[in-house]
Motif scaffolding. Sequence first.
Motif, PDB file in Angstrom:
ATOM      1  N   MET A 150       0.809  -1.221   0.000  1.00 54.48           N
ATOM      2  CA  MET A 150       0.000   0.000   0.000  1.00 54.48           C
ATOM      3  C   MET A 150       0.840   1.269   0.000  1.00 54.48           C
ATOM      4  O   MET A 150       0.301   2.364  -0.175  1.00 54.48           O
ATOM      5  CB  MET A 150      -0.949  -0.002   1.219  1.00 54.48           C
ATOM      6  N   LEU A 204      -2.171   3.645  -0.787  1.00 53.41           N
ATOM      7  CA  LEU A 204      -3.069   3.159  -1.833  1.00 53.41           C
ATOM      8  C   LEU A 204      -4.221   2.433  -1.145  1.00 53.41           C
ATOM      9  O   LEU A 204      -4.091   1.974  -0.010  1.00 53.41           O
ATOM     10  CB  LEU A 204      -2.359   2.156  -2.750  1.00 53.41           C
ATOM     11  N   SER A 205      -5.348   2.298  -1.846  1.00 53.10           N
ATOM     12  CA  SER A 205      -6.417   1.465  -1.306  1.00 53.10           C
ATOM     13  C   SER A 205      -5.999   0.000  -1.489  1.00 53.10           C
ATOM     14  O   SER A 205      -5.093  -0.310  -2.265  1.00 53.10           O
ATOM     15  CB  SER A 205      -7.719   1.718  -2.052  1.00 53.10           C
ATOM     16  N   GLU A 213      -7.641  -2.251  -2.969  1.00 49.74           N
ATOM     17  CA  GLU A 213      -7.937  -2.627  -4.364  1.00 49.74           C
ATOM     18  C   GLU A 213      -6.812  -2.169  -5.291  1.00 49.74           C
ATOM     19  O   GLU A 213      -6.368  -2.911  -6.161  1.00 49.74           O
ATOM     20  CB  GLU A 213      -9.266  -2.014  -4.824  1.00 49.74           C
ATOM     21  N   GLU A 214      -6.347  -0.924  -5.071  1.00 55.42           N
ATOM     22  CA  GLU A 214      -5.253  -0.419  -5.914  1.00 55.42           C
ATOM     23  C   GLU A 214      -3.994  -1.259  -5.708  1.00 55.42           C
ATOM     24  O   GLU A 214      -3.295  -1.606  -6.664  1.00 55.42           O
ATOM     25  CB  GLU A 214      -4.949   1.045  -5.563  1.00 55.42           C
ATOM     26  N   ALA A 215      -3.710  -1.574  -4.434  1.00 57.75           N
ATOM     27  CA  ALA A 215      -2.501  -2.361  -4.147  1.00 57.75           C
ATOM     28  C   ALA A 215      -2.595  -3.738  -4.807  1.00 57.75           C
ATOM     29  O   ALA A 215      -1.617  -4.221  -5.391  1.00 57.75           O
ATOM     30  CB  ALA A 215      -2.324  -2.514  -2.634  1.00 57.75           C
ATOM     31  N   ALA A 269      -4.166  -4.496  -7.434  1.00 61.92           N
ATOM     32  CA  ALA A 269      -4.174  -4.408  -8.895  1.00 61.92           C
ATOM     33  C   ALA A 269      -2.764  -4.170  -9.455  1.00 61.92           C
ATOM     34  O   ALA A 269      -2.576  -4.140 -10.666  1.00 61.92           O
ATOM     35  CB  ALA A 269      -5.105  -3.282  -9.333  1.00 61.92           C
ATOM     36  N   SER A 270      -1.773  -4.024  -8.554  1.00 58.95           N
ATOM     37  CA  SER A 270      -0.408  -3.764  -9.011  1.00 58.95           C
ATOM     38  C   SER A 270       0.102  -4.917  -9.879  1.00 58.95           C
ATOM     39  O   SER A 270      -0.257  -6.075  -9.677  1.00 58.95           O
ATOM     40  CB  SER A 270       0.506  -3.616  -7.791  1.00 58.95           C
TER      41      SER A 270
END
Length: 735
Positions: free
Chosen positions: A261, A274-275, A277-279, A281-282
């Motif tokens: 994150m 990061l959220s 979800e964002e983490a 999606a890396s």
Amino acid sequence: MPTPQDGVDGSAARIPLLPPAPPRRAAVRLHPLPLLVAAAFAASYHLFFLTPAPSYYQSLYLSLGSNDTAAAHLHALTIRPHLAGTGANALAAAHVVSALSSHSFPTRLTGYSVLLSYPARRSLSLSAPDRDTVHFALKQETYAGDPYEAVSAEVVPTFLAYAASGSVAAEAVYANYGRAEDFAYLAARGVNVTGKVAVARYGKVFRGDIVRNAREAGASAAVLYTDAKDYAVGKAFPDGPWMPPTGVQVGSTFKGVGDPMTPMWASSEGCERLSIEEAMASDDMPGIPALPVSGKDGAAIIQLIGGDVAPEDWQGGDGAPVYRLGPGPAVLNLTYIGNETMANIQNVISVIEGKEEPERYVILGNHRDAWTFGGVDPNSGTAALLELAQRLSELQKKGWRPRRTIILCNWDAEEYGLTGSTEWVEENRAMLTSRTVAYLNVDSAVYGRGFYASATPQLDELLKEASKQVQNPDNETQSLYDLWMASDSSPLVGRLGGGGSDYSAFVQHIGIPSVDLSIGSDYAVYHSLYDDFIWMEKFGDPLFQRHVAAASMWGLVALRLSDEEILPFNYSNYAAELERIVTVAPGYQDGALRINERVLGMPVSLSPLHKSIKEFRRAVLEVDSELKALQTWKIWAPWRNSPLKVRDINDRLMMTERAFTEREGLSGRPWYKHLIYGPSLHNDYGAEVYPGVDDAIQTAMRTNTSKSWQSVQHEIHRVSRVINQAALVLSGGLT
Ligand SMILES: *[C@@H]1O[C@H](CO)[C@@H](O)[C@H](O)[C@H]1NC(C)=O
Ligand SMILES: *[C@@H]1O[C@H](CO)[C@@H](O)[C@H](O)[C@H]1NC(C)=O
Ligand SMILES: *[C@@H]1O[C@H](CO)[C@@H](O)[C@H](O)[C@H]1NC(C)=O
Ligand SMILES: *[C@@H]1O[C@H](CO)[C@@H](O)[C@H](O)[C@H]1NC(C)=O
Ligand SMILES: *[C@@H]1O[C@H](CO)[C@@H](O)[C@H](O)[C@H]1NC(C)=O
């Protein structure tokens, strides 16, 4: 406590021998003239001040080893499984804090809230035409009389951390070791992996790369297993050291470093994040569901895969059925639901303040969190660290104070992505960069016989010298150096470009000279239920003398770096290493592809690199002659060695490694700032020399466009520029 003349634990040893007791501080005022004369002839700055030379405490340190202490710590640390983020791991941290505090070393916990990953739901079944569906239990079995039977229920269910959540039911494809070349081979054979479940065996590359390669080949899910050929070639635990049939290697599949994150910065309280979800999606995440399975389950799956016969080097060991490529007719139905959640982790930081140069740091680190009990990985290292600390406290009672500050670190969440050490390095980057002399890492200290060491090259000589002073724990007539020479490590000193342990942030992110040490050989129960105290006691280190040897080596290197007036760095090895990689040297083998061979005949010039290495070599010669002058003056004209002169040369020796880092980092991998050492793009465990050049060459060889060869040239220029910077730092000159 053994007498000083004995070796560790009373056994009469050839090494170490203790020098005579130090002269006591003079109580009476001596006439300065005889003193000066004495100093000149005694060849010792330290006798001049009537304090023991560093070598006195080094020998004393070596004589104080205690296998019982190491065994007691390992036992206490491995009572329960202690995965990062759990209460049991907080208890293990409390054990470390209390051991270090008992020596009155100021000790604190440094905590971070980071994204960890636990399994919430798993299932895997295998079906094939005319067969009953098999539902795998996904459970590692204990054995009769296992003293850890009761607490084994606390072991985390077998899983691959950060795998994507989802359900996939599809035909199985066999992908050998899951390397990029294995998937390329499948494509060449016309085996279409798209939408299938890739079944790959562990053993050649980082598991995160196996899953990622499967994803890139189009697979919808991956199943990783331990093949008996690699992990069960002898008697299984508890009768032998090898992996039992239901043993499973669990582990992380995150290819990034640190908290997902906070990808370039520290997870400090209240920081930008990061959220989840964002983490998730890396691109560093595996992105598809995946599960690890045992050798037994893996064999059941492989047996039902049909299709063309796999090549010879894809086959199993003696007695295994013929392995085929698939796809199908075996169908795997895999469900994995992960729980990605913020959890608290704790590093333990303990400081022994330096007397003359408190603002220069020698940092020792080992992680504490374990997938299961941590008998080998990592608490053999924690036990060695605590045994080492006890010896340092004994030295302190005998009047020792380090010249530079020694910091003992016990990291958390290494297993998830080197997380505890990385967050700490990111949080303290500017201070560490300006003050750290070296970082000395020990992950698993002991897993059998054989000695291995990796380092940045200016520390090679120090490691060799130190290993000659430590006794081989398995043969008292030999040194650790002899054992090292007999080990199958080629080259002798490994390099720290891989992502294998907590040295990564120190070397690859901020350019600190570093070392990584271990004593071991085959270690098949890695990351399984069976990595416990019993395995260590029966097979890894029955007398705990190997733990003592690991702590001796680790502490001796630390003492030399912390106590010697001039840093024991030797940059001529660095120059040789930089050169070797760009020189065609027939017969030389170290696994690293030499640049010259691969760009021969291509529109690329290596001359910038040759030129900068020549500059670097010149700087090495310059600093060598300065060091020789310092040594000579120390004996014949000590007044010429002003403390500022010594500080200047030490600072240059310390900061040269920093100059190999570059603000922008590797192309496309900006966290990796070091342009000489970094992980291979396709195997996070693989250490690459000139990783940026290597990445560019791989792309150019694949695409063969003039633009791609221009990128290779660009990367060569970048490396040349940092080598030029390093040369200037080392020689201490401006253009
Ligand atoms: C592989 O299979 C997928 C899905 O069935 C299909 O879209 C793709 O074209 C196939 N690839 C090749 C090279 O045949
Ligand atoms: C896969 O397994 C799950 C859980 O056991 C089950 O609900 C599902 O119907 C299965 N799917 C297939 C295609 O067999
Ligand atoms: C995820 O883990 C957290 C922390 O252990 C726990 O509180 C939560 O209930 C878990 N969620 C699920 C869905 O398992
Ligand atoms: C110990 O080392 C010596 C000297 O290298 C060698 O002769 C001897 O065989 C070794 N002993 C064992 C038990 O390996
Ligand atoms: C420590 O070493 C001594 C001598 O080799 C041995 O007798 C003792 O059992 C060892 N202690 C442990 C815990 O293995």
